[in-house]
Scaffold this motif. Sequence first.
Motif, PDB file in Angstrom:
ATOM      1  N   SER A 171       0.794  -1.358  -0.028  1.00  0.00           N
ATOM      2  CA  SER A 171       0.190  -0.171  -0.045  1.00  0.00           C
ATOM      3  C   SER A 171       0.802   1.157   0.025  1.00  0.00           C
ATOM      4  CB  SER A 171      -0.926   0.160   1.340  1.00  0.00           C
ATOM      5  OG  SER A 171      -0.196   0.328   2.416  1.00  0.00           O
ATOM      6  N   PRO A 172       0.231   2.394  -0.565  1.00  0.00           N
ATOM      7  CA  PRO A 172       1.236   3.460  -0.624  1.00  0.00           C
ATOM      8  C   PRO A 172       1.326   4.094   1.060  1.00  0.00           C
ATOM      9  CG  PRO A 172      -0.789   3.942  -2.196  1.00  0.00           C
ATOM     10  CD  PRO A 172      -0.886   2.619  -1.475  1.00  0.00           C
ATOM     11  N   HIS A 173       0.437   3.850   1.509  1.00  0.00           N
ATOM     12  CA  HIS A 173       0.540   4.447   2.892  1.00  0.00           C
ATOM     13  C   HIS A 173       1.616   3.728   3.682  1.00  0.00           C
ATOM     14  CE1 HIS A 173      -3.340   6.365   2.489  1.00  0.00           C
ATOM     15  NE2 HIS A 173      -3.744   5.138   2.158  1.00  0.00           N
ATOM     16  N   TYR A 174       1.906   2.636   3.445  1.00  0.00           N
ATOM     17  CA  TYR A 174       3.447   1.947   4.242  1.00  0.00           C
ATOM     18  C   TYR A 174       4.453   2.528   3.637  1.00  0.00           C
ATOM     19  CZ  TYR A 174       6.194  -1.814   5.643  1.00  0.00           C
ATOM     20  OH  TYR A 174       7.109  -2.713   6.080  1.00  0.00           O
ATOM     21  N   SER A 175       4.361   2.682   2.347  1.00  0.00           N
ATOM     22  CA  SER A 175       5.739   3.215   1.684  1.00  0.00           C
ATOM     23  C   SER A 175       5.875   4.689   2.222  1.00  0.00           C
ATOM     24  CB  SER A 175       5.987   3.031   0.178  1.00  0.00           C
ATOM     25  OG  SER A 175       4.760   3.658  -0.370  1.00  0.00           O
ATOM     26  N   PHE A 176       4.817   5.539   2.181  1.00  0.00           N
ATOM     27  CA  PHE A 176       5.122   6.994   2.527  1.00  0.00           C
ATOM     28  C   PHE A 176       5.441   7.125   3.833  1.00  0.00           C
ATOM     29  CE2 PHE A 176       2.267   7.749  -1.271  1.00  0.00           C
ATOM     30  CZ  PHE A 176       3.357   8.431  -1.874  1.00  0.00           C
ATOM     31  N   GLY A 177       4.956   6.088   4.816  1.00  0.00           N
ATOM     32  CA  GLY A 177       5.444   6.089   6.438  1.00  0.00           C
ATOM     33  C   GLY A 177       6.727   5.881   6.331  1.00  0.00           C
ATOM     34  N   TRP A 178       7.649   5.037   5.619  1.00  0.00           N
ATOM     35  CA  TRP A 178       8.734   4.735   5.559  1.00  0.00           C
ATOM     36  C   TRP A 178       9.737   6.029   5.094  1.00  0.00           C
ATOM     37  CZ3 TRP A 178      11.369   1.700   8.193  1.00  0.00           C
ATOM     38  CH2 TRP A 178      11.173   0.661   8.584  1.00  0.00           C
ATOM     39  N   ILE A 179       9.275   6.869   4.093  1.00  0.00           N
ATOM     40  CA  ILE A 179       9.604   7.822   3.483  1.00  0.00           C
ATOM     41  C   ILE A 179       9.668   9.147   4.663  1.00  0.00           C
ATOM     42  CG2 ILE A 179       9.455   9.883   1.938  1.00  0.00           C
ATOM     43  CD1 ILE A 179       8.377   7.967  -0.002  1.00  0.00           C
ATOM     44  N   ALA A 229       9.885   8.372   7.782  1.00  0.00           N
ATOM     45  CA  ALA A 229      10.901   7.774   8.968  1.00  0.00           C
ATOM     46  C   ALA A 229      12.223   7.945   8.191  1.00  0.00           C
ATOM     47  CB  ALA A 229      10.700   6.361   9.140  1.00  0.00           C
ATOM     48  N   ALA A 230      12.510   7.979   6.956  1.00  0.00           N
ATOM     49  CA  ALA A 230      13.762   8.168   6.329  1.00  0.00           C
ATOM     50  C   ALA A 230      14.219   9.761   6.460  1.00  0.00           C
ATOM     51  CB  ALA A 230      13.783   7.652   4.984  1.00  0.00           C
ATOM     52  N   ILE A 231      13.094  10.533   6.208  1.00  0.00           N
ATOM     53  CA  ILE A 231      13.497  12.015   6.458  1.00  0.00           C
ATOM     54  C   ILE A 231      13.637  12.532   7.775  1.00  0.00           C
ATOM     55  CG2 ILE A 231      12.424  14.269   6.305  1.00  0.00           C
ATOM     56  CD1 ILE A 231      10.756  13.166   3.620  1.00  0.00           C
ATOM     57  N   LEU A 232      12.877  11.706   8.579  1.00  0.00           N
ATOM     58  CA  LEU A 232      13.333  12.040  10.225  1.00  0.00           C
ATOM     59  C   LEU A 232      14.677  11.373  10.678  1.00  0.00           C
ATOM     60  CD1 LEU A 232       9.830  11.407  11.877  1.00  0.00           C
ATOM     61  CD2 LEU A 232      11.034  13.494  11.443  1.00  0.00           C
ATOM     62  N   ALA A 233      15.152  10.346  10.008  1.00  0.00           N
ATOM     63  CA  ALA A 233      16.525   9.560  10.327  1.00  0.00           C
ATOM     64  C   ALA A 233      17.730  10.382   9.761  1.00  0.00           C
ATOM     65  CB  ALA A 233      16.318   8.185   9.719  1.00  0.00           C
ATOM     66  N   ILE A 242      16.801   4.654   5.851  1.00  0.00           N
ATOM     67  CA  ILE A 242      16.755   5.609   4.768  1.00  0.00           C
ATOM     68  C   ILE A 242      16.959   4.581   3.520  1.00  0.00           C
ATOM     69  CG2 ILE A 242      17.847   7.402   3.504  1.00  0.00           C
ATOM     70  CD1 ILE A 242      18.996   8.536   6.090  1.00  0.00           C
ATOM     71  N   ALA A 243      17.762   3.643   3.587  1.00  0.00           N
ATOM     72  CA  ALA A 243      18.094   2.748   2.366  1.00  0.00           C
ATOM     73  C   ALA A 243      16.785   1.987   2.121  1.00  0.00           C
ATOM     74  CB  ALA A 243      19.248   1.786   2.682  1.00  0.00           C
ATOM     75  N   TYR A 244      16.062   1.457   3.197  1.00  0.00           N
ATOM     76  CA  TYR A 244      14.874   0.902   3.355  1.00  0.00           C
ATOM     77  C   TYR A 244      13.746   1.656   2.424  1.00  0.00           C
ATOM     78  CZ  TYR A 244      11.045  -2.637   3.946  1.00  0.00           C
ATOM     79  OH  TYR A 244      10.179  -3.319   3.579  1.00  0.00           O
ATOM     80  N   ALA A 245      13.662   2.786   3.025  1.00  0.00           N
ATOM     81  CA  ALA A 245      12.883   3.656   2.401  1.00  0.00           C
ATOM     82  C   ALA A 245      12.969   3.877   0.779  1.00  0.00           C
ATOM     83  CB  ALA A 245      12.753   5.003   3.138  1.00  0.00           C
ATOM     84  N   TYR A 283      10.357   3.011  -2.108  1.00  0.00           N
ATOM     85  CA  TYR A 283       9.847   4.073  -3.004  1.00  0.00           C
ATOM     86  C   TYR A 283      10.039   4.177  -4.376  1.00  0.00           C
ATOM     87  CZ  TYR A 283       7.767   8.730  -4.016  1.00  0.00           C
ATOM     88  OH  TYR A 283       7.253   9.804  -4.604  1.00  0.00           O
ATOM     89  N   PHE A 284      11.630   3.761  -4.559  1.00  0.00           N
ATOM     90  CA  PHE A 284      12.221   4.173  -6.110  1.00  0.00           C
ATOM     91  C   PHE A 284      12.462   2.720  -6.734  1.00  0.00           C
ATOM     92  CE2 PHE A 284      13.770   7.882  -3.971  1.00  0.00           C
ATOM     93  CZ  PHE A 284      13.024   8.963  -4.773  1.00  0.00           C
ATOM     94  N   TRP A 285      12.596   1.626  -6.023  1.00  0.00           N
ATOM     95  CA  TRP A 285      12.896   0.299  -6.751  1.00  0.00           C
ATOM     96  C   TRP A 285      11.594  -0.634  -6.705  1.00  0.00           C
ATOM     97  CZ3 TRP A 285      18.105  -1.196  -4.221  1.00  0.00           C
ATOM     98  CH2 TRP A 285      19.098  -0.250  -5.083  1.00  0.00           C
TER      99      TRP A 285
END
Length: 84
Positions: A14-22, A24-28, A74-77, A81-83
């Motif tokens: 779902s997009p919500h899951y991937s956007f949540g990781w984004i 988290a990546a921005i906060l990391a 960051i790498a997981y997000a 998102y991109f791959w």
Amino acid sequence: MDTIKTFLEMLINSPHYSFGWIVAAILAILPAIVSVNLIQHDLSRLIRGANAGSDIIKTLCKNILILLVSISVIAYAYYLYFWE
């Protein structure tokens, strides 16, 4: 069991899951930057030999762990998102 597997696959895709990781990546990003600076500072203190005790090594290991966790998030997000 198949229902749980299907639900988890839908959640991960779902997009919500991937956007949540984004988010988290921005906060990391900030902890990664701070820990890199502290690693550089601790390494310079360790090389100079000033107070070369176990406290410097402990803080160095903690900062390396924080950096690795931040980079992993960051790498997981980026992967989600991109791959995909």
